[in-house]
Design a protein around this motif. Structure first.
Motif, mmCIF file in Angstrom:
data_model
loop_
_atom_site.group_PDB
_atom_site.id
_atom_site.type_symbol
_atom_site.label_atom_id
_atom_site.label_comp_id
_atom_site.label_asym_id
_atom_site.label_seq_id
_atom_site.Cartn_x
_atom_site.Cartn_y
_atom_site.Cartn_z
ATOM 1 N N VAL A 258 0.743 -1.487 -0.275
ATOM 2 C CA VAL A 258 0.200 0.058 0.722
ATOM 3 C C VAL A 258 0.539 1.762 -0.358
ATOM 4 O O VAL A 258 1.641 1.239 0.698
ATOM 5 N N THR A 259 0.284 2.252 -1.168
ATOM 6 C CA THR A 259 1.354 3.417 -0.574
ATOM 7 C C THR A 259 0.411 4.094 -0.250
ATOM 8 O O THR A 259 -0.835 4.525 -0.535
ATOM 9 N N ASN A 260 1.333 5.907 -0.079
ATOM 10 C CA ASN A 260 0.409 6.659 0.660
ATOM 11 C C ASN A 260 -0.519 7.711 -0.622
ATOM 12 O O ASN A 260 -1.525 7.698 -0.339
ATOM 13 N N GLU A 261 -0.180 7.035 -1.631
ATOM 14 C CA GLU A 261 -0.780 7.833 -2.168
ATOM 15 C C GLU A 261 -2.153 7.347 -2.912
ATOM 16 O O GLU A 261 -3.140 8.011 -3.312
ATOM 17 N N MET A 262 -2.454 6.242 -1.875
ATOM 18 C CA MET A 262 -3.410 5.130 -2.404
ATOM 19 C C MET A 262 -4.420 5.381 -1.567
ATOM 20 O O MET A 262 -5.811 5.544 -1.582
ATOM 21 N N VAL A 263 -3.885 6.125 -0.361
ATOM 22 C CA VAL A 263 -4.765 5.901 0.488
ATOM 23 C C VAL A 263 -5.281 7.670 1.355
ATOM 24 O O VAL A 263 -5.651 7.315 2.320
ATOM 25 N N SER A 264 -3.954 8.483 0.719
ATOM 26 C CA SER A 264 -3.970 9.654 1.421
ATOM 27 C C SER A 264 -5.712 10.785 1.835
ATOM 28 O O SER A 264 -5.504 10.991 2.448
ATOM 29 N N THR A 272 1.033 12.119 6.529
ATOM 30 C CA THR A 272 1.503 10.634 5.071
ATOM 31 C C THR A 272 0.800 9.332 5.726
ATOM 32 O O THR A 272 1.198 9.072 7.697
ATOM 33 N N LEU A 273 1.233 8.286 5.019
ATOM 34 C CA LEU A 273 0.748 6.789 5.590
ATOM 35 C C LEU A 273 1.872 6.426 6.488
ATOM 36 O O LEU A 273 2.158 5.922 7.212
ATOM 37 N N GLU A 274 3.434 6.991 6.232
ATOM 38 C CA GLU A 274 3.883 6.252 7.146
ATOM 39 C C GLU A 274 4.402 7.299 8.556
ATOM 40 O O GLU A 274 4.265 6.913 9.494
ATOM 41 N N LEU A 340 -9.702 -0.235 -2.087
ATOM 42 C CA LEU A 340 -9.653 1.023 -1.667
ATOM 43 C C LEU A 340 -10.780 1.864 -1.568
ATOM 44 O O LEU A 340 -12.177 1.293 -2.529
ATOM 45 N N PRO A 341 -11.161 2.502 -0.582
ATOM 46 C CA PRO A 341 -12.734 3.686 -0.733
ATOM 47 C C PRO A 341 -12.950 4.415 -1.402
ATOM 48 O O PRO A 341 -14.246 4.169 -1.916
#
Length: 674
Positions: A258-264, A272-274, A340-341
């Motif tokens: 999963v990347t930050n772009e996917m769930v930001s 950020t996700l991190e 993803l949502p």
């Protein structure tokens, strides 16, 4: 001449009384009385619920009474008798209590000690030491270990409920007959009218209401109305049937890219996700245990499917746990998209349904069956094999294994056996459930049975981060009260660590659990010996909590959370999607269980969510195995503390749309009995 007054109490359960002849002998330190027939001319004694008194005249002084022997002889036909207790008034006016709470069967003689609990070192006479040894030798002949399936914990050596020792059978076998109960459930829920359409699909989501509306309740109705919403999906990880599967995620596993772009867009704190991972706001539910488990193939007309998803959860700014990413298979790849949502409504909904189905499988087989039912049986068998009735730990623990071996034997006979009821509706039927338990046994860990430790191991102990995790809060409260009670009782009988180490019967009990019940598997972390009072208190608390509170938490919400079929599908009839944008409502309906399996599932979760008749809840000990005042005072204190927890939970639940009450002590049975 010495006159004793003997009072005998017969149980009040069905068929407790007898017309057989009952003989009694007093065994004293200086001799024995004659074997005497207890009989009142022209009076029908030993009736169900009766308390009968007799005068017993002994010609010689037999000294201090050490044992009471009871023998039953057939009058007409075989007629078991349940003896609650016997009291003796001695010639000096002293009253002695002899707890029994056992069935007297056949022509066997049983011997009772007076009610004072004693460690092995407390017995100084040859008569009492021999009695302890004889009792355990007899029990070990009756309670034998057996491997039901390779890789399982060992269970009782009995194929049928009727093969069990009479003392651990249900009072009425019909009350726990799964076939009868499920059939009754189908009738009560008006489900039989759908069975002629067994393999046909439902028409739409609203069609499921046809089997639901007649038996709906507050929580199940709310689930039906809100099951598609992300907050409801996430809430069930906290307080649903399986509130033990998710854990804090400090670093994303490589298999879940999963990347930050996917769930930001889902992250609400401008982090950020991190950064959210570092703050402790990200949680993971990993169903890796399902990977490679074969789906049910017992019905050649219906292909069934399983998945091993991963689900990323986010504790949002409102402290609600919501899903932000789902992958339906363990290995990442182009045919295994991360849902993803922000995807289409149907893609996201089906992904969540797959997670809920996987959650149902692990809940039923691992969280519920293995970690409460089968482990409680291990404790129960070892208890009967290694602790005599006079031992304080037997007196303390025996109420918490009441009917457990019986319900598990019935389950192996009718429910989880080959071609059993489990196969009718569940995707892991037909052997998948066996593979799951075998796999789960390789990961079984003692610390996960220590409730506070299990919470900390999963990183979910912070009330600030997860304020609505009632399973955790109520579980910790109950654990602490149980631990406090156990501490008081243990400290009455054990003065120091040496007393623990030299208690040969305690050590044999713990060893039996580990060496036989868990097959000497050191990876489990279960102790083989116990050397300190502190460890003994923890171990006994584990036994009581597992057999009572933990089982209640994962069993009695099954109808609430699983009766709305789309929220907890017991099986899936289409494979997990391998790409996005192709799922429509018709495909989702075709994926869900057909009418017949839905009906069997609904009948099952209804039947499994019912309390036993005359249920005994935590802290209720009508069988008075203990007679010492300090222990009775500890029991009263225990009940009072449990009542306080129940009152706090009742107050918290007021006006809640989703009340959490599974760990309210007034709803926690003492033992695994359903």
């Amino acid at each position: 001449m010495f006159t004793f007054t003997v009072t005998v109490a017969t149980g009040s359960q069905w068929f407790a009384g007898t017309d057989d002849y009952i003989y009694l002998t007093l065994v004293g330190g200086e001799g024995c009385s004659d074997k005497t027939l207890l009989d009142k001319p022209l009076y029908n004694d030993f009736e169900r619920g009766a308390v009968d008194s007799y005068e017993l005249i002994v010609s010689d002084d037999i000294g201090e009474i050490l044992l009471v022997k009871i023998e039953k002889r057939k009058y007409w036909v075989h007629d078991d008798w349940y003896c609650k207790y016997i009291t003796i008034k001695t010639p000096t006016g002293e009253y002695m209590e002899f707890p029994c709470y056992r069935w007297v069967t056949d022509h066997k003689e049983i011997e009772l000690r007076d009610g004072h609990a004693r460690l092995p070192s407390d017995d100084q006479t040859q008569i009492t030491r021999q009695h302890r040894r004889r009792e355990l030798e007899e029990r070990q002949k009756l309670y034998r270990w057996k491997e039901w399936h390779p890789g399982f914990p060992l269970s009782i050596d009995a194929n049928l409920h009727s093969d069990l020792p009479r003392d651990i059978q249900f009072d009425s076998e019909k009350g726990v007959d799964f076939v009868l109960n499920y059939t009754k459930a189908m009738e009560n829920l008006y489900l039989n009218r759908f069975m002629h359409m067994f393999q046909s699909s439902w028409n739409d989501f609203a069609d499921f209401e046809k089997i639901f509306v007649r038996i709906s309740n507050t929580i199940s109705e709310y689930v039906m109305q809100h099951w598609q919403e992300d907050f409801m999906f996430g809430y069930q990880f906290l307080n649903g049937c399986n509130p033990v599967i998710f854990e804090k995620c400090n670093k994303l596993p490589g298999k879940f890219p999963v990347t930050n772009e996917m769930v930001s867009i889902c992250l609400e704190r401008q982090l950020t996700l991190e950064e959210e991972l570092e703050k402790g706001n990200i949680y993971l539910a990993d169903y890796e245990m399902m990977d490679g488990i074969p789906a049910n193939s017992t019905d050649p007309c219906t292909v069934q499917y399983l998945a091993a998803p991963l689900c990323l959860l986010y504790n949002n700014a409102k402290n609600k746990l919501v899903p932000i990413a789902i992958q339906l298979k363990q290995a990442p790849g182009p045919d295994n998209p991360i849902f993803l949502p922000t995807d289409s409504k149907n893609d996201w909904l089906l992904a969540k349904i797959w997670v809920r189905s996987a959650d149902f499988q692990i809940h039923q087989t691992v969280t519920h069956l293995l970690n409460t039912h089968l482990m409680s049986e291990v404790f129960g068998i070892a208890l009967y094999r290694q602790l005599p009735a006079v031992h304080p730990l037997f007196k303390l623990l025996v109420p918490h294994v009441r009917f457990t071996i019986a319900i598990n034997t019935k389950a192996r006979e009718q429910l989880i056996c080959e071609c059993g009821l489990f196969d009718k509706a569940n995707g892991t039927g037909g052997g998948g459930h066996v593979r799951m338990i075998q796999r789960a046994m390789t990961m079984l860990n003692y610390k996960t049975f220590c409730f506070p430790d299990s919470i900390q191991m999963r990183g979910v102990g912070s009330k600030e981060q997860l304020p609505y995790y009632y399973f955790r809060d109520d579980g910790v409260a109950v654990w602490e009260v149980v631990q406090s009670f156990v501490t008081e009782v243990v400290n009455i009988y054990y003065d120091n660590d040496e007393a623990v180490q030299t208690d040969t019967e305690l050590q044999a009990f713990v060893k039996d659990v580990f060496v036989y019940g868990l097959k000497d598997n050191k990876r489990t972390g279960f102790p083989k010996t116990i050397k300190t009072i502190e460890r003994l208190i923890e171990y006994v608390t584990v036994v009581i909590f597992t057999t009572s509170a933990q089982h209640a938490a994962v069993n009695f919400g099954q109808y609430d959370w699983c009766s709305w079929i789309p929220n907890s599908p017991p099986t899936m009839r289409q494979p997990p999607p391998t790409e996005k944008g192709v799922v429509n409502v018709e495909f989702i309906i075709e994926s869900l269980p057909d009418r017949g399996r839905s009906c069997w599932h609904l009948g099952a979760v209804w039947a499994l969510s019912q309390f036993q008749d005359n249920e005994l809840f935590l802290g209720m000990y009508p069988d008075e195995h203990f007679i010492e005042k300090p222990v009775k005072e500890a029991i009263e204190k225990f009940r009072s503390q449990l009542d306080e927890i129940s009152q706090r939970i009742t107050e918290r639940n007021k006006d809640k749309k989703l009340p959490y009450y599974y760990l309210s002590p007034d709803r926690i049975p003492n033992s695994v009995a359903v």
